[in-house]
Design an enzyme around this catalytic site. Structure first.
Site, mmCIF file in Angstrom:
data_model
loop_
_atom_site.group_PDB
_atom_site.id
_atom_site.type_symbol
_atom_site.label_atom_id
_atom_site.label_comp_id
_atom_site.label_asym_id
_atom_site.label_seq_id
_atom_site.Cartn_x
_atom_site.Cartn_y
_atom_site.Cartn_z
ATOM 1 N N HIS A 158 33.349 42.528 27.768
ATOM 2 C CA HIS A 158 33.963 41.468 28.584
ATOM 3 C C HIS A 158 32.841 40.573 29.091
ATOM 4 O O HIS A 158 32.061 41.005 29.951
ATOM 5 C CB HIS A 158 34.712 42.083 29.773
ATOM 6 C CG HIS A 158 35.808 43.015 29.376
ATOM 7 N ND1 HIS A 158 37.114 42.602 29.232
ATOM 8 C CD2 HIS A 158 35.800 44.336 29.060
ATOM 9 C CE1 HIS A 158 37.864 43.632 28.867
ATOM 10 N NE2 HIS A 158 37.093 44.699 28.754
ATOM 11 N N PHE A 159 32.735 39.360 28.553
ATOM 12 C CA PHE A 159 31.630 38.473 28.946
ATOM 13 C C PHE A 159 32.027 37.455 30.027
ATOM 14 O O PHE A 159 31.223 36.649 30.437
ATOM 15 C CB PHE A 159 31.031 37.782 27.714
ATOM 16 C CG PHE A 159 30.049 38.650 26.962
ATOM 17 C CD1 PHE A 159 29.681 39.904 27.436
ATOM 18 C CD2 PHE A 159 29.473 38.211 25.772
ATOM 19 C CE1 PHE A 159 28.770 40.707 26.751
ATOM 20 C CE2 PHE A 159 28.547 39.005 25.080
ATOM 21 C CZ PHE A 159 28.199 40.249 25.558
ATOM 22 N N ARG A 160 33.271 37.473 30.468
ATOM 23 C CA ARG A 160 33.717 36.744 31.680
ATOM 24 C C ARG A 160 33.663 35.231 31.613
ATOM 25 O O ARG A 160 33.958 34.573 32.605
ATOM 26 C CB ARG A 160 32.921 37.203 32.914
ATOM 27 C CG ARG A 160 32.858 38.706 33.155
ATOM 28 C CD ARG A 160 34.224 39.312 33.305
ATOM 29 N NE ARG A 160 34.145 40.704 33.801
ATOM 30 C CZ ARG A 160 35.124 41.579 33.647
ATOM 31 N NH1 ARG A 160 36.239 41.254 33.011
ATOM 32 N NH2 ARG A 160 35.004 42.801 34.120
ATOM 33 N N ASN A 176 40.535 38.619 28.121
ATOM 34 C CA ASN A 176 40.993 38.483 29.524
ATOM 35 C C ASN A 176 40.041 37.633 30.362
ATOM 36 O O ASN A 176 39.562 38.045 31.412
ATOM 37 C CB ASN A 176 41.231 39.852 30.169
ATOM 38 C CG ASN A 176 39.992 40.729 30.181
ATOM 39 O OD1 ASN A 176 39.054 40.508 29.420
ATOM 40 N ND2 ASN A 176 39.967 41.713 31.057
ATOM 41 N N ASP A 228 43.868 43.433 25.839
ATOM 42 C CA ASP A 228 43.033 44.356 26.614
ATOM 43 C C ASP A 228 42.875 43.914 28.067
ATOM 44 O O ASP A 228 42.709 42.745 28.372
ATOM 45 C CB ASP A 228 41.645 44.547 26.011
ATOM 46 C CG ASP A 228 40.866 45.574 26.826
ATOM 47 O OD1 ASP A 228 41.454 46.614 27.153
ATOM 48 O OD2 ASP A 228 39.703 45.319 27.174
ATOM 49 N N ASN A 260 39.091 51.547 33.906
ATOM 50 C CA ASN A 260 40.428 51.777 33.369
ATOM 51 C C ASN A 260 40.357 51.805 31.850
ATOM 52 O O ASN A 260 39.988 50.808 31.257
ATOM 53 C CB ASN A 260 41.359 50.659 33.847
ATOM 54 C CG ASN A 260 42.813 50.967 33.563
ATOM 55 O OD1 ASN A 260 43.143 52.086 33.194
ATOM 56 N ND2 ASN A 260 43.680 49.975 33.730
ATOM 57 N N ASP A 287 32.911 48.922 26.494
ATOM 58 C CA ASP A 287 33.847 48.321 27.460
ATOM 59 C C ASP A 287 33.048 47.688 28.605
ATOM 60 O O ASP A 287 33.438 47.783 29.775
ATOM 61 C CB ASP A 287 34.842 49.374 27.979
ATOM 62 C CG ASP A 287 36.001 48.757 28.755
ATOM 63 O OD1 ASP A 287 36.145 47.516 28.758
ATOM 64 O OD2 ASP A 287 36.764 49.525 29.368
ATOM 65 N N PHE A 321 38.442 47.396 38.392
ATOM 66 C CA PHE A 321 38.106 48.404 37.375
ATOM 67 C C PHE A 321 36.938 47.918 36.529
ATOM 68 O O PHE A 321 36.853 46.736 36.205
ATOM 69 C CB PHE A 321 39.291 48.610 36.433
ATOM 70 C CG PHE A 321 40.468 49.321 37.029
ATOM 71 C CD1 PHE A 321 40.434 50.694 37.228
ATOM 72 C CD2 PHE A 321 41.623 48.627 37.368
ATOM 73 C CE1 PHE A 321 41.532 51.364 37.749
ATOM 74 C CE2 PHE A 321 42.731 49.287 37.893
ATOM 75 C CZ PHE A 321 42.687 50.655 38.090
HETATM 76 ZN ZN LIG Z 1 40.907 48.090 28.345
#
Ligand SMILES: [Zn+2]
Length: 434
Positions: free
Chosen positions: A68-70, A100, A158, A289, A316, A334
């Site tokens: 997740h690089f935001r 996300n 995700d 999570n 993750d 999370f």
């Molecule tokens: Zn996930």
């Protein structure tokens, strides 16, 4: 035109495409973005630079199926540049980024932005995924063909489980036609029930709402069934429970196209390990999570890693600011970071201890991880992309908060003594980390 020679490294023959796990001294020359020669004998010629790798292990660049690089939207936690720097510091040259972000990668513009931004930076290859539903809301399916066209290598919501069975089945059908894998954050929200940690002795002791183990396995079982029905490639993200693993093992035995990844933290930590803060509350740097599960679940993950049920290791990588993580565990977000500690953790705890061969460890973190997305990688061979890293397997180091290139330091592994630090990473023939 750039020519680089890496001399006197060692590797294992399997990574050269030669089968066995014997160690061998190796010299590798790159030309532009490709590997130009690989030899057990010294390589002669003129080079723009020569890297002496005596005592270091040469590995294909690592591949992370889930980060997740935001960016866009939460750049104070991480952006594509800082995330890429964290990746190459951990030996990763390719990562798969989750949708996300804010806005969500549920449209071709955001997907193309991510792909183009990483290409422009040229640090690490970032392959975006496209959201399965608009806004990850689980109601309206996105346009998978348009997302693929923009560069998405997989479809996933995700961060959230897909609650609607009909929508998930439809998604698998559509993804099958486009030959895209569907990555499942398996979580039945009626069973996870807004909990902060795994439901068990620890949640009861601290009076916290718990996330039931079957909130994951119910969805994994659903995914396996629907994969059988549709023929779609169903991939379980961050698997964490014994029942989920049993479902995957059963599906694989039946020849259903199901794959699964596990994260270092689910292999090495359980709910009993969540550290206490000074005020005796649980530290949110141990909150993610799916949550850290029971000791039996952790052991099931380890068994699945060693018996080949697991296809790949995924970090993750989920950065959050210190202020966010300082909140009570019930309200903190999370996720933990993982790119810089992943190889050292797996190497120190599984390879160095003799449970897993070095070749298998690297395959789980490169060739097999890339294969989930039809990416060709994981071998040091003439003509392959010059995505490589040099890892120091002999020098111990202590993980501290200064160690991270990520903008965030939310890691439960700070303070651990590990082996396997990266000394050099090369992406497409360019040295991007030393
Ligand atoms: Zn996930």
């Amino acid at each position: 035109m750039s020519k680089i020679l890496i001399r006197n490294a060692f590797t294992v023959k399997r990574l050269l495409g030669l089968g066995s796990d014997d160690r061998v001294t190796i010299h590798v020359a790159t030309e532009n973005n490709r590997i130009a020669s690989v030899s057990e004998q010294p390589i002669e010629g003129h080079f723009d630079s020569v890297i002496d790798a005596t005592g270091l292990f040469l590995s294909p660049g690592l591949v992370d199926p889930q980060v997740h690089f935001r960016e866009p939207g939460s750049e104070y936690k991480e952006d594509i540049e800082s995330g890429s720097k964290a990746a190459v510091k951990g030996g990763f040259t390719s990562v798969i980024s989750m949708p996300n972000t804010r806005p969500t990668a549920d449209n071709p513009e955001v997907v193309a932005f991510m792909a183009n931004r990483s290409k422009k930076l040229g640090i690490c290859k970032v392959y975006p995924t496209g959201a399965l539903s608009m806004g990850l809301a689980g109601q309206t399916m996105t346009d998978f063909a348009a997302l693929k066209e923009a560069g998405a290598v997989a479809i996933t919501d995700d961060g959230k489980g897909v609650q609607d069975d009909k929508l998930f089945l439809q998604a698998l059908r559509s993804a099958r036609q486009l030959n895209l894998p569907v990555l499942d954050h398996s979580e039945d929200e009626s069973l996870s029930n807004g909990g902060a940690i795994h439901e068990g002795d620890i949640s009861r002791k601290f009076g916290l709402k718990g996330i039931k183990a079957n909130s994951e396995s119910m969805h994994v079982e659903r995914g396996c069934r629907m994969s059988e029905e549709t023929g779609a490639h169903y991939h379980v993200l961050h698997i964490s429970t014994r029942e989920s693993i049993d479902a995957v093992r059963f599906a694989k035995a039946k020849g259903i196209p199901v794959t699964a990844e596990v994260s270092p933290h689910h292999l090495l930590l359980c709910d009993e390990d969540i550290r206490l803060r000074k005020d005796n509350s649980l530290d949110a740097n141990w909150k993610m999570n799916p949550p850290l599960r029971s000791r039996a679940d952790k052991e099931a993950c380890q068994q699945a890693l060693l018996d080949g049920t697991i296809d790949a290791i995924a970090t993750d990588h989920a950065p959050h600011s210190p202020t966010e993580k300082a909140q009570p565990i019930e309200s903190a977000p999370f996720g933990i970071i993982g790119l810089e500690t992943a190889f050292p953790l797996i190497y120190s705890h599984f390879v160095r201890t003799g449970q897993l061969s070095l070749g298998s460890c690297i395959d789980l973190m490169s060739k097999q991880a890339g294969a989930l997305f039809n990416l060709e990688c994981g071998r040091i061979q003439v003509g392959a992309a010059a995505d490589l890293c040099l890892l120091d397997l002999e020098t111990a180091f202590v993980v501290c908060d200064k160690f991270f290139a990520s903008k965030s330091t939310n890691s439960p592994f700070i303070g651990e003594t590990l082996y396997g630090r990266t000394r050099m990473t090369m992406t497409e023939g360019r040295v991007v980390y030393t």
